[in-house]
Write a protein that holds these residues in place. Sequence first.
Motif, mmCIF file in Angstrom:
data_model
loop_
_atom_site.group_PDB
_atom_site.id
_atom_site.type_symbol
_atom_site.label_atom_id
_atom_site.label_comp_id
_atom_site.label_asym_id
_atom_site.label_seq_id
_atom_site.Cartn_x
_atom_site.Cartn_y
_atom_site.Cartn_z
ATOM 1 N N ASN A 14 31.203 -12.381 -11.155
ATOM 2 C CA ASN A 14 30.166 -13.276 -11.654
ATOM 3 C C ASN A 14 28.906 -13.320 -10.799
ATOM 4 O O ASN A 14 27.968 -14.031 -11.131
ATOM 5 C CB ASN A 14 30.725 -14.694 -11.814
ATOM 6 C CG ASN A 14 31.829 -14.728 -12.846
ATOM 7 O OD1 ASN A 14 31.724 -14.094 -13.887
ATOM 8 N ND2 ASN A 14 32.902 -15.446 -12.550
ATOM 9 N N CYS A 15 28.874 -12.601 -9.687
ATOM 10 C CA CYS A 15 27.684 -12.580 -8.826
ATOM 11 C C CYS A 15 26.543 -11.880 -9.549
ATOM 12 O O CYS A 15 26.741 -10.867 -10.210
ATOM 13 C CB CYS A 15 27.977 -11.854 -7.520
ATOM 14 S SG CYS A 15 29.145 -12.714 -6.474
ATOM 15 N N LYS A 16 25.329 -12.393 -9.377
ATOM 16 C CA LYS A 16 24.142 -11.803 -10.008
ATOM 17 C C LYS A 16 23.264 -11.065 -8.999
ATOM 18 O O LYS A 16 22.503 -10.185 -9.373
ATOM 19 C CB LYS A 16 23.304 -12.885 -10.695
ATOM 20 C CG LYS A 16 24.044 -13.619 -11.784
ATOM 21 C CD LYS A 16 24.212 -12.757 -12.998
ATOM 22 C CE LYS A 16 24.879 -13.563 -14.101
ATOM 23 N NZ LYS A 16 25.348 -12.760 -15.180
ATOM 24 N N SER A 17 23.326 -11.453 -7.719
ATOM 25 C CA SER A 17 22.532 -10.781 -6.695
ATOM 26 C C SER A 17 23.246 -10.865 -5.351
ATOM 27 O O SER A 17 24.138 -11.685 -5.162
ATOM 28 C CB SER A 17 21.135 -11.397 -6.591
ATOM 29 O OG SER A 17 21.224 -12.721 -6.131
ATOM 30 N N LEU A 18 22.824 -10.018 -4.436
ATOM 31 C CA LEU A 18 23.360 -10.010 -3.077
ATOM 32 C C LEU A 18 22.210 -10.254 -2.108
ATOM 33 O O LEU A 18 21.081 -9.874 -2.385
ATOM 34 C CB LEU A 18 24.005 -8.653 -2.765
ATOM 35 C CG LEU A 18 25.246 -8.298 -3.577
ATOM 36 C CD1 LEU A 18 25.689 -6.874 -3.267
ATOM 37 C CD2 LEU A 18 26.373 -9.270 -3.275
ATOM 38 N N PRO A 19 22.502 -10.864 -0.957
ATOM 39 C CA PRO A 19 21.433 -11.067 0.018
ATOM 40 C C PRO A 19 20.974 -9.733 0.604
ATOM 41 O O PRO A 19 21.687 -8.734 0.534
ATOM 42 C CB PRO A 19 22.098 -11.942 1.091
ATOM 43 C CG PRO A 19 23.547 -11.673 0.952
ATOM 44 C CD PRO A 19 23.782 -11.380 -0.503
ATOM 45 N N SER A 20 19.805 -9.732 1.176
ATOM 46 C CA SER A 20 19.254 -8.515 1.771
ATOM 47 C C SER A 20 20.094 -8.070 2.954
ATOM 48 O O SER A 20 20.474 -8.874 3.800
ATOM 49 C CB SER A 20 17.826 -8.762 2.229
ATOM 50 O OG SER A 20 17.334 -7.615 2.871
ATOM 51 N N VAL A 21 20.387 -6.793 3.010
ATOM 52 C CA VAL A 21 21.126 -6.240 4.150
ATOM 53 C C VAL A 21 20.167 -5.674 5.195
ATOM 54 O O VAL A 21 20.597 -5.250 6.257
ATOM 55 C CB VAL A 21 22.131 -5.150 3.699
ATOM 56 C CG1 VAL A 21 23.226 -5.754 2.859
ATOM 57 C CG2 VAL A 21 21.431 -4.020 2.972
ATOM 58 N N GLY A 22 18.880 -5.686 4.896
ATOM 59 C CA GLY A 22 17.881 -5.184 5.830
ATOM 60 C C GLY A 22 17.796 -5.988 7.110
ATOM 61 O O GLY A 22 17.252 -5.533 8.107
ATOM 62 N N ARG A 23 18.353 -7.175 7.093
ATOM 63 C CA ARG A 23 18.334 -8.041 8.276
ATOM 64 C C ARG A 23 19.535 -7.798 9.187
ATOM 65 O O ARG A 23 19.740 -8.549 10.137
ATOM 66 C CB ARG A 23 18.318 -9.499 7.859
ATOM 67 C CG ARG A 23 17.062 -9.880 7.134
ATOM 68 C CD ARG A 23 17.062 -11.327 6.794
ATOM 69 N NE ARG A 23 15.855 -11.654 6.058
ATOM 70 C CZ ARG A 23 15.550 -12.864 5.668
ATOM 71 N NH1 ARG A 23 16.361 -13.864 5.933
ATOM 72 N NH2 ARG A 23 14.451 -13.080 4.998
#
Length: 85
Positions: free
Chosen positions: A19-28
């Motif tokens: 059900n997830c729609k987005s993931l946090p940025s991994v660039g950090r």
Amino acid sequence: IADSSFKNLSSLKLRNCKNCKSLPSVGRLPLLKDLSIIGFDQVQKIGVQHHLPSADISVPSEGFPANLTSLALSNAPKIYRSLME
């Protein structure tokens, strides 16, 4: 991911969130070498997307970490398409 306790993370495996729609940025995550995203059918983006018209692709605005050597996508068709578009 903005929390400093994640800064030394070198491997991240995310699995089965239907059900997830987005993931946090991994660039950090500056030391991240291995990223595995499996079973995220509805996720369309990782972090804030930035469209690069010259290359005609969308990538996370912070990019992927410079040390990333392995990116595995499985059962994440929308992420795959957004990276390939």
